[in-house]
Scaffold this active site. Sequence first.
Site, PDB file in Angstrom:
ATOM      1  N   PRO A  94      -5.519  11.280   9.713  1.00  0.00           N
ATOM      2  CA  PRO A  94      -6.289  12.448   9.273  1.00  0.00           C
ATOM      3  C   PRO A  94      -7.472  12.729  10.189  1.00  0.00           C
ATOM      4  O   PRO A  94      -8.194  11.822  10.587  1.00  0.00           O
ATOM      5  CB  PRO A  94      -6.752  12.071   7.864  1.00  0.00           C
ATOM      6  CG  PRO A  94      -6.436  10.643   7.675  1.00  0.00           C
ATOM      7  CD  PRO A  94      -5.473  10.216   8.710  1.00  0.00           C
ATOM      8  N   GLU A  95      -7.651  13.993  10.529  1.00  0.00           N
ATOM      9  CA  GLU A  95      -8.785  14.424  11.347  1.00  0.00           C
ATOM     10  C   GLU A  95      -9.654  15.349  10.490  1.00  0.00           C
ATOM     11  O   GLU A  95      -9.386  15.524   9.302  1.00  0.00           O
ATOM     12  CB  GLU A  95      -8.278  15.134  12.608  1.00  0.00           C
ATOM     13  CG  GLU A  95      -7.348  14.246  13.442  1.00  0.00           C
ATOM     14  CD  GLU A  95      -6.842  14.918  14.713  1.00  0.00           C
ATOM     15  OE1 GLU A  95      -7.561  15.766  15.273  1.00  0.00           O
ATOM     16  OE2 GLU A  95      -5.721  14.602  15.138  1.00  0.00           O
ATOM     17  N   LYS A 145     -15.091  12.142   9.758  1.00  0.00           N
ATOM     18  CA  LYS A 145     -13.873  11.862   8.992  1.00  0.00           C
ATOM     19  C   LYS A 145     -14.173  11.073   7.711  1.00  0.00           C
ATOM     20  O   LYS A 145     -13.271  10.502   7.113  1.00  0.00           O
ATOM     21  CB  LYS A 145     -12.877  11.088   9.855  1.00  0.00           C
ATOM     22  CG  LYS A 145     -12.429  11.840  11.112  1.00  0.00           C
ATOM     23  CD  LYS A 145     -11.456  10.981  11.915  1.00  0.00           C
ATOM     24  CE  LYS A 145     -11.231  11.535  13.303  1.00  0.00           C
ATOM     25  NZ  LYS A 145     -10.469  10.593  14.156  1.00  0.00           N
ATOM     26  N   ARG A 189      -3.600   7.317  24.609  1.00  0.00           N
ATOM     27  CA  ARG A 189      -3.158   8.288  23.612  1.00  0.00           C
ATOM     28  C   ARG A 189      -2.257   9.335  24.270  1.00  0.00           C
ATOM     29  O   ARG A 189      -2.540   9.808  25.377  1.00  0.00           O
ATOM     30  CB  ARG A 189      -4.361   9.005  22.971  1.00  0.00           C
ATOM     31  CG  ARG A 189      -5.334   8.056  22.280  1.00  0.00           C
ATOM     32  CD  ARG A 189      -4.700   7.235  21.188  1.00  0.00           C
ATOM     33  NE  ARG A 189      -4.233   8.042  20.075  1.00  0.00           N
ATOM     34  CZ  ARG A 189      -4.955   8.340  19.004  1.00  0.00           C
ATOM     35  NH1 ARG A 189      -6.174   7.896  18.887  1.00  0.00           N
ATOM     36  NH2 ARG A 189      -4.455   9.077  18.043  1.00  0.00           N
TER      37      ARG A 189
END
Length: 282
Positions: A2-3, A65, A267
């Site tokens: 989740p961002e 977050k 990433r």
Amino acid sequence: MPELPEVETIVRALRDGGRGHPSILHRTVKDVRVLWKRTLAEPGVSTLKRRIVGKSVTAVTRRGKFVIIQLQPEYLLFHLRMSGDLRVESVRDSKGLAQPLQLHDRLILDFEDGTRMAFNDTRKFGRAWLVADPQTIMDSLGPEPLSHELSYSSFHSLLISCHRQLKHLLMDQKFLAGMGNIYTDEALHLAKLHPAMNSENITLEQAHVLLNSIRKVLREGIRRNGASIDWVYRGGDFQNHFRVYQCTGEPCPVCGTPIQRIVIGQRSTHYCPVCQPQPNQV
Ligand SMILES: [Zn+2]
């Protein structure tokens, strides 16, 4: 993972109702159950119980977050990490039967009115803290990208004071709070900046375009209730509107060139080699 838009969606649903459940505002805590000990980072279970039973939820907000639940005078913080989610439900179903908890429920707040909030976390990396001052946990967070307090010139100054690849830097929570892999790739494509560009070479005009792009993709993510992808998340459909993220080989929505995938800072990074050319680094 989740961002900012996914966390914001969860916060709004907890505060205003949504995602199939009611608001938790003004509900009073009757009991708290910790089903996976490591989920609770601070304090211990008995201390947590003593400090929040009888307290009411007065606000639900977000910083980066983090989900921040105000239980006057203290704050219950959640970081969802890889797979955390928060849901609200009645303890009993419409026939009066006890609703079973779900697999991977880690921490439960039972409210006096017969509802409960469950923190569900498949991967077990999520954490909860009860603190008097949220700053003690969130002290190192960078500015909020959607805040008007972050000006174009200060964003530019922050960028050029670092010697980092843009992709890597934007995902650093100490630099900017809330961005992750998805929204960083989307924002860099919209800004037409190469993800490996060195931040110290960015012009004021490019920084202006980049901050606008970040804000645009975050707002669109929030408007679409976040993206439902590679983690347990209910509701959002931003994944159907990605420009580049996980679109390797598909045509760039601007120029039609196949999207490429490279690895930056371990990433996956997705970009268009024509719209986002590698600048000549000095
Ligand atoms: Zn392109």
